[in-house]
Design an enzyme around this catalytic site. Structure first.
Site, PDB file in Angstrom:
ATOM      1  N   GLU A   1     -20.423  20.864 -15.086  1.00  0.00           N
ATOM      2  CA  GLU A   1     -20.587  19.517 -15.648  1.00  0.00           C
ATOM      3  C   GLU A   1     -19.644  18.528 -14.974  1.00  0.00           C
ATOM      4  OE1 GLU A   1     -21.722  19.603 -20.205  1.00  0.00           O
ATOM      5  OE2 GLU A   1     -20.133  21.011 -19.777  1.00  0.00           O
TER       6      GLU A   1
ATOM      7  N   LYS B   1     -19.298  28.171 -29.510  1.00  0.00           N
ATOM      8  CA  LYS B   1     -19.626  27.525 -28.239  1.00  0.00           C
ATOM      9  C   LYS B   1     -18.883  28.098 -27.037  1.00  0.00           C
ATOM     10  CE  LYS B   1     -21.626  24.152 -27.456  1.00  0.00           C
ATOM     11  NZ  LYS B   1     -21.412  22.738 -27.733  1.00  0.00           N
TER      12      LYS B   1
ATOM     13  N   HIS C   1     -41.454  20.716 -10.836  1.00  0.00           N
ATOM     14  CA  HIS C   1     -41.477  19.827 -12.017  1.00  0.00           C
ATOM     15  C   HIS C   1     -40.786  20.486 -13.215  1.00  0.00           C
ATOM     16  CE1 HIS C   1     -44.734  17.623  -9.861  1.00  0.00           C
ATOM     17  NE2 HIS C   1     -45.107  18.841  -9.529  1.00  0.00           N
TER      18      HIS C   1
ATOM     19  N   SER D   1       0.830  -1.211   0.000  1.00  0.00           N
ATOM     20  CA  SER D   1       0.000   0.000   0.000  1.00  0.00           C
ATOM     21  C   SER D   1       0.860   1.254   0.000  1.00  0.00           C
ATOM     22  CB  SER D   1      -0.933   0.004   1.217  1.00  0.00           C
ATOM     23  OG  SER D   1      -0.206  -0.193   2.409  1.00  0.00           O
TER      24      SER D   1
ATOM     25  N   SER E   1     -15.285  25.113 -27.822  1.00  0.00           N
ATOM     26  CA  SER E   1     -15.320  23.841 -28.532  1.00  0.00           C
ATOM     27  C   SER E   1     -14.161  23.824 -29.514  1.00  0.00           C
ATOM     28  CB  SER E   1     -16.649  23.711 -29.271  1.00  0.00           C
ATOM     29  OG  SER E   1     -16.514  22.840 -30.377  1.00  0.00           O
TER      30      SER E   1
END
Ligand code: ARG
Length: 500
Positions: A317, A310, A183, A50, A304
């Site tokens: 994310e 973009k 919703h 380890s 991008s």
């Protein structure tokens, strides 16, 4: 936590070593007792070791060993002179590590052996006295707890920074309106500050949970030895006190085989990640052209490689994506312990990479989200107001208007439902209806209906405790401002603030 790179010494090429029929231990019996005649198979040596990751526990291992040596002297097990030598030797290892010279290889197996071996090299026979009355089983438990305790404090500080970033945005946007959803359908308008403060509430619960977990992390297993205690006249409270533990495990078997604290920690960390992930999802939506509620600054967004127009919200994310790692560690830890008989089992070695990665992921994500809210995004108040004004999220207020004039709620609700239907058919908003239309629907309507359904008024009217009304939100802002005051210490110094 990136483990320090391994620098195997000696027979670095395991295949060559295998050809000689020995691992990097060179065919000797490694550090084991004379019972062993042969060294490990090189693949097993690698499999078993380890040191590649538990080198991260070096500082804690040295601290624990120094406390142990001092205790042995205080109890008369070794002389004061020997303890001083051990301490000096351990500090030399610390210095060597700081200078980059302490680079144990696979033959050391783990950080505990690595330190002890080096100590014996440095001190000779005295070095061999350090492990008196101790086992690696209580030692590793001690190291992991000391490490996690310190990281919990770091997480508390990271949570606080993230909360302050949210708070600063909330302060700036008390009077900015944002559509509120249920919703993911437009429901009722909100003060943007109110929306952001909801995430601070989550983070405050996260901090409280960490403070609570920390209490159970901060118990000393040291002195439980292998599993049953030791005949050596040690003083467990001596080491516990000098290492800052709040107590000692009452049962030696439990002491060396408890990893509940790791599970509890990972559960708390998982909730931190779940909260960050939910906020991330909102930021991603807000940044889309469809919502257009925020713009991302160049410092926190990427382009991008193909599409020149973009601008991508990579930060939220990634945070959303990384939450899965921490949830995975939680399940991994639970699965790791569930079938283990008492007491120590090597399975426990698996706790470390989970903890190291869980902590590192959580810290990285908190920092990234803090930066995102500090300087990575800007709300677009004009666009938000436009969104809020052009929908039927004031319909409840029309019903409440009638309720205030004696109409039973369900009846008002039905009436307004019908009205919304007609408006949708005609392609108009409630505010576009002439007064006669209102009065045809119900005689209680008067000219003040227009002011009532104005979005800012809709928000202001929600004066119930904890509601989005500006006064209520101002009140929440004040409370959180005090709560997140830099003067208040982090967890562990008993400073988790209980929400009134
Ligand atoms: N590297 C081991 C771990 O992480 C240390 C304890 C080993 N103890 C033992 N009896 N083999 O758990």
């Amino acid at each position: 936590m990136a483990a320090e790179p391994l620098a195997p010494r000696g027979a670095a090429d395991p295949d060559a070593a295998a050809a000689r029929g020995a691992g990097v231990t060179g065919g000797s019996a490694a550090g084991w007792s004379d019972r062993f005649e042969q060294g490990l198979h090189p693949a097993i040596e690698r499999f078993n070791a380890s040191i590649g990751f538990d080198i991260a526990l070096l500082q804690q291992d040295l601290d624990g060993s120094i406390a142990h040596a001092r205790m042995l002297a205080a109890c008369g097990v070794i002389s004061a002179e020997e303890a001083a030598q051990l301490e000096q030797g351990l500090e030399s290892v610390r210095t060597e590590a700081a200078e980059g010279h302490f680079r144990p290889g696979l033959e050391a197996e783990d950080v505990h052996f690595a330190v002890e071996r080096r100590l014996i090299e440095l001190l000779g026979p005295v070095g061999k006295k350090l492990h008196t009355g101790r086992s690696r089983n209580d030692q590793v438990g001690t190291d992991v707890r000391l490490w996690l305790r310190q990281r919990i404090d770091a997480l508390d500080a990271a949570l606080l920074r993230y909360e302050r970033a949210l708070l600063a945005q909330a302060e700036a946007h008390l009077h900015t309106l944002i559509p509120g959803y249920t919703h993911l359908q437009r429901a009722q308008p909100l003060s943007l500050a109110h929306h952001l403060l909801a995430y601070i509430e989550m983070a405050e619960r996260d901090r409280q949970r960490l403070v609570d977990v920390r209490r159970r992390v901060n118990i000393s297993p040291l002195g439980a030895a292998a599993l049953a205690g030791t005949p050596v006249p040690i003083d467990r409270r001596h080491t516990a006190a000098s290492l800052g533990f709040e107590g000692v495990y009452a049962n030696s078997l439990d002491a060396v085989s408890d990893r509940d604290f790791a599970v509890e920690f990972m559960a708390a960390a998982s909730l931190v990640m779940a909260h960050l992930s939910r906020l991330s999802e909102e930021v991603i939506l807000w940044a889309s052209q469809e919502f257009g509620f925020i713009t991302l600054s160049d410092r926190c967004a990427t382009g991008s490689s193909l599409m020149p127009q973009k601008k991508n919200p990579d930060v939220p994310e990634l945070v959303r994506g990384k939450s899965g790692r921490v949830f995975g560690h939680l399940i991994g830890l639970l699965t790791m312990i569930k079938g283990l008989p008492l007491a120590y089992n090597k399975d426990f070695q698996e706790d470390k990479e989970a903890l190291f990665d869980g902590v590192a992921t959580c810290l990285d994500c908190l920092e990234a989200m803090a930066i995102l809210f500090e300087e990575g995004l800007e709300f677009r108040p004009a666009r938000l107001e436009e969104a809020v004004a052009a929908d039927f999220s004031n319909a409840t207020d029309v019903a409440d208007y009638l309720v205030a004039r004696g109409v039973p709620f369900r009846e008002a609700y039905q009436l307004v439902g019908g009205l919304v239907k007609t408006c949708l058919q005609e392609g108009v908003l409630l505010r576009d209806l002439p007064l006669q239309r209102w009065q045809a629907l119900h005689p209680a309507f008067e000219a003040d209906i227009y002011a009532t359904i104005e979005p800012r008024q809709v928000v202001a009217a929600r004066r119930s405790e904890g509601g989005t009304g500006f006064e209520q939100v101002e009140h929440q802002l004040q409370r959180l401002r005090r709560q997140l005051d830099p003067g208040r210490g982090p967890g562990g110094r008993g400073a988790a603030v209980i929400t009134p």
